[in-house]
Design a protein around this motif. Sequence first.
Motif, PDB file in Angstrom:
ATOM      1  N   HIS A  44      11.443   1.414  -4.075  1.00  0.00           N
ATOM      2  CA  HIS A  44      10.876   2.134  -2.927  1.00  0.00           C
ATOM      3  C   HIS A  44      11.685   1.855  -1.653  1.00  0.00           C
ATOM      4  CE1 HIS A  44       7.757   3.868  -0.324  1.00  0.00           C
ATOM      5  NE2 HIS A  44       8.054   2.876   0.500  1.00  0.00           N
ATOM      6  N   ASP A  45      12.110   0.615  -1.509  1.00  0.00           N
ATOM      7  CA  ASP A  45      12.876   0.226  -0.310  1.00  0.00           C
ATOM      8  C   ASP A  45      14.362   0.572  -0.428  1.00  0.00           C
ATOM      9  OD1 ASP A  45      10.641  -0.710   0.945  1.00  0.00           O
ATOM     10  OD2 ASP A  45      10.919  -2.791   0.320  1.00  0.00           O
ATOM     11  N   ARG A  72       8.779   8.913  -8.779  1.00  0.00           N
ATOM     12  CA  ARG A  72       9.516  10.158  -8.545  1.00  0.00           C
ATOM     13  C   ARG A  72      10.564  10.418  -9.644  1.00  0.00           C
ATOM     14  NH1 ARG A  72      10.633  10.308  -2.090  1.00  0.00           N
ATOM     15  NH2 ARG A  72      11.711   8.335  -2.381  1.00  0.00           N
ATOM     16  N   ASP A  98       0.802  -1.227   0.000  1.00  0.00           N
ATOM     17  CA  ASP A  98       0.000   0.000   0.000  1.00  0.00           C
ATOM     18  C   ASP A  98       0.835   1.276   0.000  1.00  0.00           C
ATOM     19  OD1 ASP A  98      -2.311  -1.367  -0.068  1.00  0.00           O
ATOM     20  OD2 ASP A  98      -2.662  -1.323   2.101  1.00  0.00           O
ATOM     21  N   ASP A  99       1.948   1.266   0.736  1.00  0.00           N
ATOM     22  CA  ASP A  99       2.685   2.518   0.926  1.00  0.00           C
ATOM     23  C   ASP A  99       3.760   2.764  -0.123  1.00  0.00           C
ATOM     24  OD1 ASP A  99       4.244   0.429   1.781  1.00  0.00           O
ATOM     25  OD2 ASP A  99       5.222   1.575   3.361  1.00  0.00           O
ATOM     26  N   VAL A 100       3.806   1.903  -1.111  1.00  0.00           N
ATOM     27  CA  VAL A 100       4.877   2.023  -2.115  1.00  0.00           C
ATOM     28  C   VAL A 100       4.449   2.964  -3.244  1.00  0.00           C
ATOM     29  CG1 VAL A 100       6.105   0.742  -3.918  1.00  0.00           C
ATOM     30  CG2 VAL A 100       5.942  -0.182  -1.611  1.00  0.00           C
ATOM     31  N   ARG A 101       5.334   3.880  -3.580  1.00  0.00           N
ATOM     32  CA  ARG A 101       5.053   4.783  -4.696  1.00  0.00           C
ATOM     33  C   ARG A 101       5.244   4.005  -5.997  1.00  0.00           C
ATOM     34  NH1 ARG A 101       8.563   7.675  -1.272  1.00  0.00           N
ATOM     35  NH2 ARG A 101       7.627   9.511  -0.324  1.00  0.00           N
ATOM     36  N   GLU A 120      14.093   7.674   5.353  1.00  0.00           N
ATOM     37  CA  GLU A 120      13.014   8.648   5.143  1.00  0.00           C
ATOM     38  C   GLU A 120      12.005   8.564   6.274  1.00  0.00           C
ATOM     39  OE1 GLU A 120      11.551   8.026   1.139  1.00  0.00           O
ATOM     40  OE2 GLU A 120      12.847   9.645   0.434  1.00  0.00           O
TER      41      GLU A 120
END
Lengths: 378, 324
Positions: free
Chosen positions: A195-196, A162, A132-135, A378
């Motif tokens: 993302h990680d 990004r 869910d939290d991954v861009r 982050e």
Amino acid sequence: MRRAIDDLLDRAPVTAGDVDGFLRDHSFPLVEGNQVTFAFRGEADAVRLRHFIYGLPTAQPFHRVHDTDFWYFILDLPQGSRVEYKFELQRGDHVEWIRDPFNPLLARDPFGANSVCQGVGYERPSWTQPQDDVRPGTLDHLILNDTPFGDMRRVTVYLPARFRDTRLYRLLVVHDGGDYLTYAALKTVLDNLIHDFEVAPLIVALTHPGDRLVEYPDNQAHSAFLAEHLLPLMEKKYPLIQSPAARGLMGASFGAVASLAAAWRYPGTFGCLLLQSGSFAFTDIGQHSRGPAFDPVVEFVNAFRQSPGKPAERVFLSCGTYESLIYENRSIVPLLQQTGMNVRYVEARDGHNWENWRDRLRVALSWLFPGPLWMVYE
Amino acid sequence: MTGEFIRKNAVRVVLLGPQRMAPILDQAFSLLDVEGNVAVITAGWQEREAEDQELTNALGRPGINLKLYARSDEVFRDDPELFEANRVKQDFLKQLQELYRRRLTHAMAAARQMQRLAHSDSVASGEVVVPHLSRAIAMVRQLDDEHAAQVEARIGQFHTEWKPSERPAVARQRAEIQAILDQCEAVAIAGGHVVALLNRMRLFGLQATLAQLPIVAWSAGAMVLTERIILFHDSPPQGRGDAEVLGNGLGLIPGLVALPNARRRLLLDDRQRIALFARRVAPAHCVALDERCWLHYTSGQAWRAGPTTRQLTESGQCVVIEAV
């Protein structure tokens, strides 16, 4: 070790109710330590397990339980294994392959879907599933009209989350890009690993072949397409680091052959290779027995083995130990090492399939394109 | 000079964990009684530094981005000699880190081996193994200290030789930064790339200035305010995941190692790993800064921590901080 099915087998007679109860109380395939019980219920003259494990007979016969319509087969399966399979039912002269009716777990590929048995210790990696939290990154499309194949080619381009054109990126070219996206969850994997911060933000060019059996085994047109058409276009259109070390080729099976062949024909162009279950068939003497599709492969691999040069700087190879290609892959590793390339080789208890290739992507991509994991909080 | 300055002024800081999904920045500034302008540092976001709209909204009060990353780009463009000297320094530090990492791998392997023996029914009795474990950890600590000292010496050399604060390109930016800080009641320091952030804060000499203002810092922002920055990840895709000393931080918060996103980056149920980590950095306290966690520090006073904020203990647990 006493297995669950032993209680059923000890009964005499075994009733339909006993079978009902056994099936109700367990899920199948039933994994108990290193043993797996496969179950089938129905009328047949024979039931066989058709699996894709090189080294075992391809069809393993089930046993019928007394006079019932219940069949079972027990397979020894080492820890961490993952096996794709089907059941073969024989009724008279009619033979049919079906998926395991008791097993909802499927692996899809271009030919359909297989049932999946996950041995003890295997767990689908969390980074292969959407978070869910991954861009998310985005997919773009390019058309190359003028290609050495004489026809138009479509290329799907993955841009990392990004993405910005003021920054420079590494490039990975992926053979069979559509299949990697569909069957190996490549976009999800890239999104998660980037993302990680485990993998550097990459731009990925996902190619879609014409006839891959023709284009992939050391085809000059294909190598030229990658090095002389796709690469310049990508560099013109996207902000890429223009250095071999920042460029990679990736592929599975024949796609791995295509990657190695292109790097061999254009040394110093692609610095990183990710070769999964490469079809690196070769002969030391005489003819090979893999069929005509492998003729150009064997010709290439024999030539490569004779004169490998140094096609790239870093090579990651993986192969399943249950694949028929395990011998060829193990054989090519020392040869690649002798060229002076930095070689990493990984095996897994899996077969020649997309989920095996999916599950190796974290270790492969983070080795070839390491991200700033240790530096970013982050 | 900086140390004396800091000691004479009451440093007031709230440290937080990741803020992206569940921000508590607004509450953190309220804890510091800040209502006015906040100077924002997002240099850890590197080229995305200016994309701070979401962050500014979460502040709950006006924010002015100091744009340290863009300013450093300008400095290095205007002062190529300084740029080159900085590049040489950074290359040296990278090599230093690599050599330290190689030695650390062996030192940590020895410590882990002693730890395993100490917890197994091995032929060696506890009486024999325990002192060996202590010695093995002492060797890791010695290596950490040596590395931090070497890093600090090289950074010191750069500052002594090049005196960045006296060079026009830097002095110009520092004056502009100070002018913004003069309008601000507090500072917010976001996470991101810890080296990018730390280097820019050092380049513009912010450690002394920051000590005068209340600060809310999270993730990498929290790490740079401590005395020693530890890089950590227990299960990376490559390597054994041995935590590494990066070097000294700005030292505004003594006796604390900040571990942002610890739940995700550390194997908090692995008692031996946790114990080794805690013993390695003792007497500093290892504070896990996860989402919704906070730790309020005022110099000379005991910390106050949020109800879910935890620390690693030498017995291998991760426990809620009461008061340290």
